[in-house]
Design an enzyme around this catalytic site. Structure first.
Site, PDB file in Angstrom:
ATOM      1  N   LYS A  99       0.814  -1.217   0.000  1.00 52.26           N
ATOM      2  CA  LYS A  99       0.000   0.000   0.000  1.00 52.26           C
ATOM      3  C   LYS A  99       0.849   1.269   0.000  1.00 52.26           C
ATOM      4  O   LYS A  99       0.569   2.230  -0.719  1.00 52.26           O
ATOM      5  CB  LYS A  99      -0.942  -0.012   1.200  1.00 52.26           C
ATOM      6  CG  LYS A  99      -2.032  -1.076   1.124  1.00 52.26           C
ATOM      7  CD  LYS A  99      -2.943  -1.003   2.338  1.00 52.26           C
ATOM      8  CE  LYS A  99      -4.103  -2.000   2.220  1.00 52.26           C
ATOM      9  NZ  LYS A  99      -3.623  -3.404   2.250  1.00 52.26           N
ATOM     10  N   ILE A 100       1.915   1.294   0.813  1.00 53.45           N
ATOM     11  CA  ILE A 100       2.759   2.486   0.876  1.00 53.45           C
ATOM     12  C   ILE A 100       3.585   2.617  -0.401  1.00 53.45           C
ATOM     13  O   ILE A 100       3.697   3.712  -0.974  1.00 53.45           O
ATOM     14  CB  ILE A 100       3.667   2.445   2.116  1.00 53.45           C
ATOM     15  CG1 ILE A 100       2.816   2.447   3.391  1.00 53.45           C
ATOM     16  CG2 ILE A 100       4.624   3.626   2.122  1.00 53.45           C
ATOM     17  CD1 ILE A 100       3.604   2.252   4.665  1.00 53.45           C
ATOM     18  N   ASP A 149      14.316   8.363   7.701  1.00 54.94           N
ATOM     19  CA  ASP A 149      13.399   8.628   8.799  1.00 54.94           C
ATOM     20  C   ASP A 149      13.524   7.562   9.873  1.00 54.94           C
ATOM     21  O   ASP A 149      12.901   7.674  10.927  1.00 54.94           O
ATOM     22  CB  ASP A 149      11.958   8.674   8.276  1.00 54.94           C
ATOM     23  CG  ASP A 149      10.970   9.069   9.357  1.00 54.94           C
ATOM     24  OD1 ASP A 149      11.206  10.099  10.024  1.00 54.94           O
ATOM     25  OD2 ASP A 149       9.963   8.351   9.554  1.00 54.94           O
ATOM     26  N   GLU A 208      17.903   3.032  16.513  1.00 54.47           N
ATOM     27  CA  GLU A 208      17.147   4.201  16.979  1.00 54.47           C
ATOM     28  C   GLU A 208      16.538   4.023  18.360  1.00 54.47           C
ATOM     29  O   GLU A 208      16.234   5.011  19.038  1.00 54.47           O
ATOM     30  CB  GLU A 208      16.051   4.554  15.986  1.00 54.47           C
ATOM     31  CG  GLU A 208      14.925   3.546  15.891  1.00 54.47           C
ATOM     32  CD  GLU A 208      13.891   3.949  14.842  1.00 54.47           C
ATOM     33  OE1 GLU A 208      12.713   4.033  15.201  1.00 54.47           O
ATOM     34  OE2 GLU A 208      14.265   4.170  13.672  1.00 54.47           O
ATOM     35  N   HIS A 242      11.781   9.232  12.866  1.00 58.98           N
ATOM     36  CA  HIS A 242      10.695   8.263  12.697  1.00 58.98           C
ATOM     37  C   HIS A 242       9.333   8.960  12.771  1.00 58.98           C
ATOM     38  O   HIS A 242       8.445   8.578  13.544  1.00 58.98           O
ATOM     39  CB  HIS A 242      10.788   7.178  13.775  1.00 58.98           C
ATOM     40  CG  HIS A 242      10.162   5.879  13.358  1.00 58.98           C
ATOM     41  ND1 HIS A 242      10.683   4.647  13.673  1.00 58.98           N
ATOM     42  CD2 HIS A 242       9.047   5.614  12.637  1.00 58.98           C
ATOM     43  CE1 HIS A 242       9.922   3.696  13.178  1.00 58.98           C
ATOM     44  NE2 HIS A 242       8.912   4.260  12.537  1.00 58.98           N
ATOM     45  N   GLN A 243       9.153   9.963  11.905  1.00 57.51           N
ATOM     46  CA  GLN A 243       7.935  10.760  11.944  1.00 57.51           C
ATOM     47  C   GLN A 243       7.077  10.605  10.693  1.00 57.51           C
ATOM     48  O   GLN A 243       6.050  11.288  10.560  1.00 57.51           O
ATOM     49  CB  GLN A 243       8.279  12.248  12.136  1.00 57.51           C
ATOM     50  CG  GLN A 243       8.932  12.907  10.920  1.00 57.51           C
ATOM     51  CD  GLN A 243       9.287  14.355  11.163  1.00 57.51           C
ATOM     52  OE1 GLN A 243      10.272  14.640  11.846  1.00 57.51           O
ATOM     53  NE2 GLN A 243       8.508  15.266  10.617  1.00 57.51           N
ATOM     54  N   ALA A 244       7.443   9.715   9.781  1.00 59.15           N
ATOM     55  CA  ALA A 244       6.709   9.608   8.526  1.00 59.15           C
ATOM     56  C   ALA A 244       5.236   9.291   8.752  1.00 59.15           C
ATOM     57  O   ALA A 244       4.366   9.778   8.024  1.00 59.15           O
ATOM     58  CB  ALA A 244       7.348   8.555   7.627  1.00 59.15           C
ATOM     59  N   THR A 251      11.925   5.091   4.788  1.00 54.90           N
ATOM     60  CA  THR A 251      10.904   5.455   5.773  1.00 54.90           C
ATOM     61  C   THR A 251      10.247   4.203   6.343  1.00 54.90           C
ATOM     62  O   THR A 251       9.166   4.285   6.917  1.00 54.90           O
ATOM     63  CB  THR A 251       9.819   6.344   5.127  1.00 54.90           C
ATOM     64  OG1 THR A 251       9.311   5.685   3.960  1.00 54.90           O
ATOM     65  CG2 THR A 251      10.370   7.704   4.751  1.00 54.90           C
ATOM     66  N   SER A 252      10.902   3.058   6.211  1.00 55.16           N
ATOM     67  CA  SER A 252      10.313   1.794   6.643  1.00 55.16           C
ATOM     68  C   SER A 252      10.889   1.348   7.981  1.00 55.16           C
ATOM     69  O   SER A 252      10.321   1.641   9.030  1.00 55.16           O
ATOM     70  CB  SER A 252      10.509   0.719   5.575  1.00 55.16           C
ATOM     71  OG  SER A 252       9.833  -0.465   5.923  1.00 55.16           O
TER      72      SER A 252
END
Length: 331
Positions: free
Chosen positions: A153-154, A257, A262, A294-296, A231-232
């Site tokens: 989907k992404i 991201d 982290e 990590h804000q996506a 961004t995953s």
């Protein structure tokens, strides 16, 4: 019934609280779940956690000893949860299997455009009233090739935006997405995608098979002037190998991201501390690298959907229902 929610950001607290109907109440904590904080959950049957929670066997054992029987994770990913240990302890585990894919795809594009057009450097200069254009030249993405690793989907949402830019589309996944193929995407081996793409974006889950999917060999396969966006999950990229390539002057830009180490850093204020992660410290010094925390996923739409699904997972657990979000069913 009271639920204890760990790792709740200030902006998401009202969304989580409003998602639960009466008589449910949510106690929101800004601390993250780990071995030190797990005893706080004593007496709570249901605990909600964020993606950076430590849900290894030891933490699960502490939770179970305190009476916790249900984990409601507020994310799609669950690589931080020891599922066999949860099953052994008789705990139910659920996740959020779906939320707005546009939040992540749009942010991936924000990173790609920011590094391509040197937006951060330009903004920093103008704050100092330096209006020169030296070193700010980017390039058109129209007519160039976007490589999408993971076309769920992404990945599909990202591909639709790339199609709007007029880009050639290459895809790699275990299953072809017909919607992406209708956009003109060609599915190719990973090595060919990396070799031909001007922009590479990652949208696959982190599991043993995808750990360091982008390793030293993969990085060397990419074009010297490529853009890499993740961004995953941070573990998809071998960060030490990436730093090595960046030191050689490679890549137009890298937008991250997520970061493989982290946990214990992202979502926290470390500005007054000495960060001991030498790899991250080196990474953020490169002028062509943009790292965000990590804000996506962090839009009102997506977080609202996450909160509502989390509440539904808890209600399903209480009613003995099972949905597609359940990773470990109620015993």
């Amino acid at each position: 019934m009271e639920i204890l929610a760990f790792g709740v950001q200030a902006d998401e607290k009202p969304l989580i609280e409003d998602a639960f109907p009466d008589p449910y109440q949510v106690r929101c904590l800004d601390v993250f779940l780990n071995e030190d904080t797990a005893p706080i959950a004593a007496g709570y049957e249901t605990v909600s956690t964020s993606v950076n929670a430590d849900l290894g066997a030891r933490v699960l054992e502490i939770l179970a000893a305190g009476g916790t029987r249900m984990i409601a994770q507020r994310s799609t990913g669950f690589n931080n949860i020891d599922l066999p240990a949860a099953e052994r302890l008789g705990m139910t585990v659920a996740r959020v299997s779906y939320y707005s894919p546009y939040a992540v795809a749009e942010f991936a594009w924000a990173l790609a455009l920011a590094v391509d057009r040197r937006v951060v450097r330009a903004s920093t200069r103008t704050r100092d009233f330096d209006f020169r254009l030296d070193g700010l030249m980017g390039r058109d993405l129209h007519g160039r090739t976007a490589g999408v690793l993971g076309t769920g989907k992404i990945g599909e949402a990202f591909a639709r935006i790339a199609h709007g830019f007029g880009m050639r589309l290459l895809g790699w996944d275990i299953a072809e997405n017909p919607a992406c193929m209708q956009l003109g995407m060609a599915y190719v081996p990973k090595e060919r995608l990396l070799a031909e793409s001007d922009l590479v974006t990652l949208h696959v889950p982190l599991m043993p098979q995808t750990l360091h999917l982008i390793d030293a060999e993969a990085l060397r396969t990419m074009k010297d002037d490529a853009i890499l966006v993740n961004t995953s999950r941070g573990g998809l990229i071998d960060t030490a190998a990436l730093v090595t390539e960046l030191r050689e002057g490679r890549f137009t830009g890298v937008g991250l991201d997520v970061y493989e180490a982290e946990a214990g850093l992202f979502f926290l204020d470390k500005s007054l501390e000495a960060v001991g992660d030498d790899t991250l410290a080196r990474l953020v010094t490169f002028p062509n690298v943009l790292v965000t925390s990590h804000q996506a996923y962090y839009t009102r739409d997506a977080v609202g959907q996450i909160a509502e699904t989390t509440a539904r997972n808890v209600l399903d657990y209480r009613a003995g229902r099972r949905s597609e979000n359940v990773l470990v069913p109620r015993s």
